[in-house]
Design a protein around this motif. Structure first.
Motif, PDB file in Angstrom:
ATOM      1  N   VAL A 201     -11.300  -0.035  -4.843  1.00  0.00           N
ATOM      2  CA  VAL A 201     -10.490  -0.564  -3.737  1.00  0.00           C
ATOM      3  C   VAL A 201      -9.568  -1.661  -4.254  1.00  0.00           C
ATOM      4  O   VAL A 201      -9.997  -2.529  -5.004  1.00  0.00           O
TER       5      VAL A 201
ATOM      6  N   HIS B  12       0.837  -1.211   0.000  1.00  0.00           N
ATOM      7  CA  HIS B  12       0.000   0.000   0.000  1.00  0.00           C
ATOM      8  C   HIS B  12       0.872   1.261   0.000  1.00  0.00           C
ATOM      9  O   HIS B  12       0.620   2.199  -0.774  1.00  0.00           O
TER      10      HIS B  12
ATOM     11  N   SER C  36      -1.734   7.600  -0.046  1.00  0.00           N
ATOM     12  CA  SER C  36      -2.343   8.696   0.728  1.00  0.00           C
ATOM     13  C   SER C  36      -3.792   8.406   1.092  1.00  0.00           C
ATOM     14  O   SER C  36      -4.424   9.176   1.815  1.00  0.00           O
ATOM     15  N   GLN C  37      -4.311   7.281   0.598  1.00  0.00           N
ATOM     16  CA  GLN C  37      -5.692   6.882   0.859  1.00  0.00           C
ATOM     17  C   GLN C  37      -5.732   5.819   1.971  1.00  0.00           C
ATOM     18  O   GLN C  37      -4.700   5.318   2.384  1.00  0.00           O
ATOM     19  N   PRO C  38      -6.922   5.426   2.446  1.00  0.00           N
ATOM     20  CA  PRO C  38      -6.991   4.512   3.605  1.00  0.00           C
ATOM     21  C   PRO C  38      -6.393   3.128   3.338  1.00  0.00           C
ATOM     22  O   PRO C  38      -6.468   2.604   2.234  1.00  0.00           O
TER      23      PRO C  38
ATOM     24  N   ASP D  72     -12.501   3.180   0.130  1.00  0.00           N
ATOM     25  CA  ASP D  72     -12.607   3.674  -1.248  1.00  0.00           C
ATOM     26  C   ASP D  72     -11.398   4.529  -1.627  1.00  0.00           C
ATOM     27  O   ASP D  72     -11.034   5.471  -0.911  1.00  0.00           O
ATOM     28  N   GLY D  73     -10.754   4.167  -2.729  1.00  0.00           N
ATOM     29  CA  GLY D  73      -9.554   4.866  -3.179  1.00  0.00           C
ATOM     30  C   GLY D  73      -8.277   4.270  -2.632  1.00  0.00           C
ATOM     31  O   GLY D  73      -7.175   4.566  -3.114  1.00  0.00           O
ATOM     32  N   GLY D  74      -8.406   3.414  -1.625  1.00  0.00           N
ATOM     33  CA  GLY D  74      -7.231   2.853  -0.971  1.00  0.00           C
ATOM     34  C   GLY D  74      -7.131   1.346  -1.108  1.00  0.00           C
ATOM     35  O   GLY D  74      -7.439   0.767  -2.152  1.00  0.00           O
TER      36      GLY D  74
ATOM     37  N   ARG E 151      -1.861   4.602  -4.100  1.00  0.00           N
ATOM     38  CA  ARG E 151      -2.956   4.732  -3.135  1.00  0.00           C
ATOM     39  C   ARG E 151      -2.451   5.084  -1.737  1.00  0.00           C
ATOM     40  O   ARG E 151      -3.233   5.091  -0.784  1.00  0.00           O
TER      41      ARG E 151
END
Length: 344
Positions: A237, A145, A152-154, A195-197, A150
């Motif tokens: 995701v 990750h 900077s995303q969760p 979402d986004g991560g 991604r």
């Protein structure tokens, strides 16, 4: 001046005004801790010079001295200063063995796995991480990750073994108010939160069949519905799955859907157990000693080291970390001994 420039060696006379050499030594250790300090002293104040050494000075030279004596003395002090500088550099290199922000390894096999993980990080491919408990599967997922677009995303972790089937579906996909007993309000699932991560499905081999079907659909279309709702939602995701089981065996015994396995297994990484990475054992021992002993100097007795290096570590790095943390608590005299180890 000490705040602005780096000095290898500083000579401080013990008797000075308005501050003396002892005060200046203290200031120097705060502002320029890597400067090697030598105290200049007269015959009558040698006791004070010895006290200065206890407070961090490297040595003292007694007045009067001639130029040749001073040159020879400085040569010796400078050589020692360079040696200390080299040791600091080696410690920095030791820290740099930490790959990314988590992995500490010199193992060629592990470094190869990490290089491969870095290569696939920026893709959207699903990743399956296999390995025994304690080998660092969650850390590798975080590593992937962190090295992806991604980062900077969760990054969301779900343990598939920790929740019953009814709650697990809700945990992953969310639910609406009144969809089951205890559902007192609408709740977004982990896929929506991620979402986004990236989402890590830990112990994927424990996923119930009913949830496997819904996960398979999600992997195919990135679509799902909350429990009790017929509105289709879509999120972006990246899915990473981890397991300490051989999923091919789970397919044979009917606990894992084969089509789900191949969806999850776009990229497969198998982490080596610690017993297959002997080159990492000593550096990990030192790392955990440093982590848990803080400023205290702790060493390992020869007998303890022999046990640490011959034990097979079924719990892998996590077990080693727990053992070292336990030993640090008991090692009041700064030495790790066999009697501090757990029974096994």
């Amino acid at each position: 001046v000490l705040s602005e420039k780096d000095f290898d060696i500083a000579y401080f006379d013990l008797k000075m005004t308005p501050i003396d050499g002892m005060q200046l030594l203290k200031e120097c250790k705060q502002k320029s801790p890597n400067t090697t300090v030598v105290i200049i002293t007269a015959h009558g104040s040698i006791e004070s010079a010895v006290e200065a050494i206890k407070n961090g000075a490297e040595d003292f030279i007694q007045k009067p001295f001639d130029v040749t004596e001073f040159q020879i003395f400085t040569d010796r002090v400078f050589n020692h200063h360079q040696l200390k500088k080299e040791i600091r550099s080696l410690r920095t290199q030791l820290d740099e063995i930490k790959v990314g922000s988590q992995f500490i390894t010199r193992s060629p096999a592990m470094l190869k796995q990490l290089d491969f993980a870095r290569e696939v990080a920026d893709s959207n491919l699903s990743v399956l991480i296999e390995g025994e408990s304690g080998t660092g599967k969650e850390m590798l997922a975080q590593f992937i990750h962190d090295n992806s677009g991604r980062s900077s995303q969760p990054f969301i972790r779900v343990s598939c073994a920790a929740l019953p089937e009814t709650l697990l579906e809700s945990e992953l996909f969310g639910h609406i108010k009144g969809s089951f007993t205890g559902a007192q309000k609408d709740r977004a699932g982990r896929f929506e939160v991620a979402d986004g991560g990236t989402i890590l499905l830990d112990e994927i081999g424990e996923l119930p069949h009913s949830v496997q079907v819904k996960l398979l659909r999600f992997l195919q279309s990135r679509e799902f519905e909350r429990v009790g709702e017929n509105i289709t939602r879509k999120v972006d995701v990246r899915v990473i799955a981890a397991t300490n089981r051989k999923l091919k065996d789970a397919i044979k015994d009917g606990t894992m859907r084969e089509d789900l396995y191949y969806r999850l297994n776009a990229v497969r990484i198998e982490l080596s157990p610690l017993r297959q990475r002997p080159e990492d054992l000593l550096i990990l021992i030192q790392h955990f000693i440093k982590k848990f002993s803080k400023e205290k100097q702790v060493e390992v007795s020869n007998e303890a080291l022999k046990l640490l290096t011959t034990y097979r570590w079924p719990g892998n790095v996590r077990e080693l970390e727990n053992v070292i943390e336990r030993c640090i608590v008991f090692a009041k005299d700064g030495i790790i001994k066999p009697e501090y180890f757990p029974e096994e």
